[in-house]
Design a protein around this motif. Structure first.
Motif, PDB file in Angstrom:
ATOM      1  N   ILE A  75       0.798  -1.256   0.162  1.00 38.09           N
ATOM      2  CA  ILE A  75       0.124  -0.117   0.031  1.00 38.09           C
ATOM      3  C   ILE A  75       0.754   1.063   0.082  1.00 38.09           C
ATOM      4  O   ILE A  75       1.708   1.447   0.916  1.00 38.09           O
ATOM      5  CB  ILE A  75      -0.819  -0.029   1.237  1.00 38.09           C
ATOM      6  CG1 ILE A  75      -1.855  -1.081   1.290  1.00 38.09           C
ATOM      7  CG2 ILE A  75      -1.709   1.315   1.383  1.00 38.09           C
ATOM      8  CD1 ILE A  75      -2.431  -1.382   2.675  1.00 38.09           C
ATOM      9  N   ALA A  76       0.826   2.124  -0.961  1.00 36.07           N
ATOM     10  CA  ALA A  76       1.697   3.292  -1.267  1.00 36.07           C
ATOM     11  C   ALA A  76       1.027   4.454  -0.572  1.00 36.07           C
ATOM     12  O   ALA A  76       1.569   5.450  -0.017  1.00 36.07           O
ATOM     13  CB  ALA A  76       1.770   3.479  -2.445  1.00 36.07           C
ATOM     14  N   ALA A  77      -0.537   4.541  -0.545  1.00 35.51           N
ATOM     15  CA  ALA A  77      -1.147   5.602   0.177  1.00 35.51           C
ATOM     16  C   ALA A  77      -2.232   5.301   0.195  1.00 35.51           C
ATOM     17  O   ALA A  77      -2.934   4.575  -0.242  1.00 35.51           O
ATOM     18  CB  ALA A  77      -0.981   6.936  -0.924  1.00 35.51           C
ATOM     19  N   VAL A  78      -3.206   6.073   1.568  1.00 40.93           N
ATOM     20  CA  VAL A  78      -4.350   5.766   1.686  1.00 40.93           C
ATOM     21  C   VAL A  78      -4.988   7.178   1.829  1.00 40.93           C
ATOM     22  O   VAL A  78      -4.115   7.962   2.658  1.00 40.93           O
ATOM     23  CB  VAL A  78      -4.565   4.961   2.939  1.00 40.93           C
ATOM     24  CG1 VAL A  78      -6.332   4.949   3.269  1.00 40.93           C
ATOM     25  CG2 VAL A  78      -4.098   3.696   2.621  1.00 40.93           C
ATOM     26  N   GLY A  79      -6.152   7.731   1.332  1.00 38.34           N
ATOM     27  CA  GLY A  79      -6.755   8.830   1.647  1.00 38.34           C
ATOM     28  C   GLY A  79      -8.093   9.254   1.029  1.00 38.34           C
ATOM     29  O   GLY A  79      -8.827   8.494   0.432  1.00 38.34           O
ATOM     30  N   PRO A  80      -8.456  10.447   1.043  1.00 37.30           N
ATOM     31  CA  PRO A  80      -9.458  10.709   0.339  1.00 37.30           C
ATOM     32  C   PRO A  80      -9.397  10.711  -1.315  1.00 37.30           C
ATOM     33  O   PRO A  80      -8.551  10.924  -1.886  1.00 37.30           O
ATOM     34  CB  PRO A  80      -9.848  12.233   0.477  1.00 37.30           C
ATOM     35  CG  PRO A  80      -9.201  12.499   1.692  1.00 37.30           C
ATOM     36  CD  PRO A  80      -7.839  11.523   1.648  1.00 37.30           C
ATOM     37  N   LYS A  81     -10.549  10.306  -1.910  1.00 41.52           N
ATOM     38  CA  LYS A  81     -10.416  10.033  -3.330  1.00 41.52           C
ATOM     39  C   LYS A  81      -9.909  11.094  -4.232  1.00 41.52           C
ATOM     40  O   LYS A  81      -8.882  11.110  -4.841  1.00 41.52           O
ATOM     41  CB  LYS A  81     -11.835   9.424  -4.097  1.00 41.52           C
ATOM     42  CG  LYS A  81     -11.681   8.971  -5.366  1.00 41.52           C
ATOM     43  CD  LYS A  81     -13.192   8.579  -5.617  1.00 41.52           C
ATOM     44  CE  LYS A  81     -13.410   8.666  -7.328  1.00 41.52           C
ATOM     45  NZ  LYS A  81     -14.764   8.343  -7.563  1.00 41.52           N
ATOM     46  N   GLY A  82     -10.630  12.293  -3.989  1.00 43.98           N
ATOM     47  CA  GLY A  82     -10.256  13.411  -4.511  1.00 43.98           C
ATOM     48  C   GLY A  82      -8.517  13.740  -4.444  1.00 43.98           C
ATOM     49  O   GLY A  82      -7.866  14.264  -5.522  1.00 43.98           O
ATOM     50  N   ASP A  83      -8.045  13.619  -3.391  1.00 46.53           N
ATOM     51  CA  ASP A  83      -6.570  13.836  -3.134  1.00 46.53           C
ATOM     52  C   ASP A  83      -5.630  12.892  -3.846  1.00 46.53           C
ATOM     53  O   ASP A  83      -4.867  13.203  -4.477  1.00 46.53           O
ATOM     54  CB  ASP A  83      -6.393  13.883  -1.629  1.00 46.53           C
ATOM     55  CG  ASP A  83      -6.829  14.879  -0.749  1.00 46.53           C
ATOM     56  OD1 ASP A  83      -7.530  15.790  -1.208  1.00 46.53           O
ATOM     57  OD2 ASP A  83      -6.703  14.882   0.269  1.00 46.53           O
ATOM     58  N   LEU A  84      -6.223  11.619  -3.720  1.00 43.65           N
ATOM     59  CA  LEU A  84      -5.237  10.778  -4.261  1.00 43.65           C
ATOM     60  C   LEU A  84      -5.264  10.674  -5.941  1.00 43.65           C
ATOM     61  O   LEU A  84      -4.259  10.610  -6.711  1.00 43.65           O
ATOM     62  CB  LEU A  84      -5.438   9.272  -3.786  1.00 43.65           C
ATOM     63  CG  LEU A  84      -4.371   8.737  -2.670  1.00 43.65           C
ATOM     64  CD1 LEU A  84      -4.597   9.788  -1.402  1.00 43.65           C
ATOM     65  CD2 LEU A  84      -4.761   7.395  -2.193  1.00 43.65           C
ATOM     66  N   VAL A  85      -6.526  11.061  -6.573  1.00 44.09           N
ATOM     67  CA  VAL A  85      -6.605  11.048  -7.920  1.00 44.09           C
ATOM     68  C   VAL A  85      -6.013  12.280  -8.644  1.00 44.09           C
ATOM     69  O   VAL A  85      -5.169  12.186  -9.446  1.00 44.09           O
ATOM     70  CB  VAL A  85      -8.280  11.161  -8.322  1.00 44.09           C
ATOM     71  CG1 VAL A  85      -8.257  11.510 -10.029  1.00 44.09           C
ATOM     72  CG2 VAL A  85      -8.805   9.662  -8.177  1.00 44.09           C
ATOM     73  N   GLY A  86      -5.992  13.324  -7.537  1.00 43.78           N
ATOM     74  CA  GLY A  86      -5.260  14.444  -7.989  1.00 43.78           C
ATOM     75  C   GLY A  86      -3.767  14.399  -7.985  1.00 43.78           C
ATOM     76  O   GLY A  86      -3.019  14.736  -8.808  1.00 43.78           O
ATOM     77  N   ALA A  87      -3.160  13.525  -6.971  1.00 43.91           N
ATOM     78  CA  ALA A  87      -1.730  13.309  -6.775  1.00 43.91           C
ATOM     79  C   ALA A  87      -1.203  12.333  -7.699  1.00 43.91           C
ATOM     80  O   ALA A  87       0.005  12.211  -8.105  1.00 43.91           O
ATOM     81  CB  ALA A  87      -1.738  13.129  -5.244  1.00 43.91           C
ATOM     82  N   TYR A  88      -2.072  11.411  -8.132  1.00 45.63           N
ATOM     83  CA  TYR A  88      -1.750  10.443  -9.367  1.00 45.63           C
ATOM     84  C   TYR A  88      -2.433  10.490 -10.482  1.00 45.63           C
ATOM     85  O   TYR A  88      -3.333   9.639 -10.700  1.00 45.63           O
ATOM     86  CB  TYR A  88      -1.559   9.046  -8.304  1.00 45.63           C
ATOM     87  CG  TYR A  88      -0.778   9.101  -7.089  1.00 45.63           C
ATOM     88  CD1 TYR A  88       0.662   8.794  -7.156  1.00 45.63           C
ATOM     89  CD2 TYR A  88      -1.468   9.293  -5.870  1.00 45.63           C
ATOM     90  CE1 TYR A  88       1.476   8.985  -6.198  1.00 45.63           C
ATOM     91  CE2 TYR A  88      -0.427   9.384  -4.695  1.00 45.63           C
ATOM     92  CZ  TYR A  88       0.793   9.270  -4.869  1.00 45.63           C
ATOM     93  OH  TYR A  88       1.574   9.019  -3.731  1.00 45.63           O
ATOM     94  N   PRO A  89      -2.355  11.404 -11.245  1.00 46.06           N
ATOM     95  CA  PRO A  89      -3.228  11.405 -12.233  1.00 46.06           C
ATOM     96  C   PRO A  89      -3.134  10.419 -13.436  1.00 46.06           C
ATOM     97  O   PRO A  89      -4.343  10.072 -14.051  1.00 46.06           O
ATOM     98  CB  PRO A  89      -2.879  12.981 -12.977  1.00 46.06           C
ATOM     99  CG  PRO A  89      -1.256  13.220 -12.513  1.00 46.06           C
ATOM    100  CD  PRO A  89      -1.263  12.449 -11.121  1.00 46.06           C
ATOM    101  N   GLY A  90      -2.049   9.974 -13.568  1.00 44.55           N
ATOM    102  CA  GLY A  90      -1.846   8.848 -14.398  1.00 44.55           C
ATOM    103  C   GLY A  90      -2.373   7.330 -14.205  1.00 44.55           C
ATOM    104  O   GLY A  90      -2.300   6.380 -14.966  1.00 44.55           O
TER     105      GLY A  90
END
Ligand SMILES: [Zn+2]
Length: 448
Positions: free
Chosen positions: A28-43
């Motif tokens: 597991i590399a990260a856990v958090g709100p969907k908006g934050d993670l989709v924004g941080a890892y766009p591809g």
């Protein structure tokens, strides 16, 4: 890979509404709100489970995969007659039959969101099935014997078997342990010899302990059907057995059985003094509420276990005794039994039981640094449970939905170490059709 859903339950922190988990290779590399993670890892490739909950995979802290085809075979018997029937019927099976049976168990496990097992295994079938399915856990090599003159030979055979099993599990998620099965199936000298050897080799140990009233009577007073008909069936009636005058827990302490890294299953017939002893040796407990109730063994004093800060997780004890490997049922029935017995709703919550089925099991296996919660750098052992069906909506609290409404059929995704083992749309890593066909002939032998 980014996994998203309406809820993410990290277990060690509050639920995340509209959450996401980033998986990179096996972790597991990260856990958090969907908006934050989709924004941080766009591809990143996104798998969205919708109205579902993502949580750590369940730990089935006690099972016997190889007994899966015994489902429904001896449903309405008390413990000792049940044990004798299972033993007699099992003699009809070939090694291939045991393997088919274990594969059925492994298939059910991954379809039910179980990612880690503690499996007690006498034929190696459970080991091979767990490896084929890609499960994590500990497979305990089952050793029994009541003939003191054969102890050296039995231990030597166990050493060989464990060496072979260790070889087979290289580069897998499976570790090997040893199981001197139970007080009524292993002589005290064998318990001591296996315990000494396990400590030398740093092998984890698992055994059934203080389960049925018959076991208590067998140990303390040398009586019950375990001292008579069961010993006849096993060919042990010529070997001396005498009352010990103490409880099963005290008896095994006298033979050094708790000196190592021990997981004890059941622990129902225990006194306050016994629980103090379990705490003294930091024994972990596999609590199997459905099996214990179904076989009339009793209700374990879970409140006292928790009060003593013992490591406790939930086990199914295989379909031979309680018909399904459904951890949702263990949580639900386990919780309801405690509330009924305690005449109180104060002690146990749905959240407490979800914790027991995940992080609790991980702690019991001393694997809490690797699994049991969704946090960065833990192994990616992750499941998703659908919460959109008619028996579930509306959902306001995901813990409540998991314990009070969900079932094994609601699991839609199972991953171990970053590898997808089951996905509702695409099926499992195992060949379901072949397994169901293979078990047909084995099942017919049991029912004949
Ligand atoms: Zn068991």
């Amino acid at each position: 890979m980014l996994l998203t859903a309406k809820w993410v339950l990290p277990i060690t922190s509050d639920p995340i509404k509209n959450g996401a988990v980033l998986v990179r290779r096996d972790k597991i590399a990260a856990v958090g709100p969907k908006g934050d993670l989709v924004g941080a890892y766009p591809g990143e490739e996104v798998t969205n489970f919708g109205q579902a909950v993502i949580l750590p995979g369940f730990v089935d802290l006690h099972t016997h995969l190889e007994y899966s085809i015994f489902r429904g075979l001896c449903d309405d018997l008390p413990f000792t007659p049940w044990k004798m029937q299972v033993t007699k019927k099992g003699r009809k099976l070939s090694p291939d039959d045991w393997l088919s049976s274990a594969k059925l168990g492994a298939l059910e496990a991954i379809q039910s969101g179980i990612t880690c097992i503690a499996d007690v295994n006498k034929t190696a079938a459970g080991l091979h099935a767990a490896l084929a399915a890609g499960l994590r856990g500990i497979v305990f090599c089952e050793i029994t014997g009541m003939d003191d003159s054969r102890i050296q030979r039995v231990v030597a055979e166990a050493r060989d078997m464990v060496l072979r099993w260790k070889e087979a599990t290289k580069n897998s998620h499976i570790k090997i342990g040893v199981s001197p099965y139970a007080s009524y199936a292993s002589t005290p000298l064998l318990f001591k010899a296996l315990s000494d050897w396990a400590r030398e080799e740093k092998l984890p140990v698992c055994f059934h302990l203080a389960g049925s009233p018959d076991e208590y009577e067998f140990v303390k007073h040398g009586s019950s059907a375990l001292a008579t008909s069961y010993r006849d069936l096993m060919g042990w009636s010529d070997f001396l057995w005498q009352p010990t005058g103490v409880s099963p827990v005290k008896y095994l302490e006298q033979w050094d059985a708790f000196e190592g890294d021990v997981l004890a299953t059941h622990c129902i017939q225990v006194s306050e003094m016994d629980i103090d002893l379990l705490k003294k040796y930091d024994v972990a407990i596999a609590h199997c509420p459905r099996c214990s109730a179904k076989l009339g063994m009793g209700i374990a004093p879970l409140k006292e276990f928790i009060g003593h800060n013992l490591r406790v997780g939930l086990g199914t004890d295989s379909p031979a005794s309680n018909n399904t490997m459904d951890i949702f049922d263990e949580m639900r029935i386990g919780l309801l039994l405690q509330r009924g017995a305690e005449e109180s709703v104060e002690e146990f919550s749905a959240k407490r039981f979800v914790e027991m089925a995940t992080l609790g099991g991980a702690r019991a296996l001393r694997m809490e640094d690797e699994i049991g919660a969704l946090t960065q750098d833990k192994q990616a052992d992750i499941i998703a449970v659908d919460l959109s069906r008619s028996h579930q909506i509306p959902v306001t609290d995901p813990y409540s939905a998991l314990v009070y409404t969900a079932n094994q059929e609601d699991v839609i995704f199972t991953m171990v170490g970053g590898k997808i083992l089951y996905n509702k749309e695409e099926g499992t890593v195992l060949d379901e059709k072949a397994i169901l066909a293979e078990t047909r002939s084995a099942r017919s032998k049991l029912w004949a």
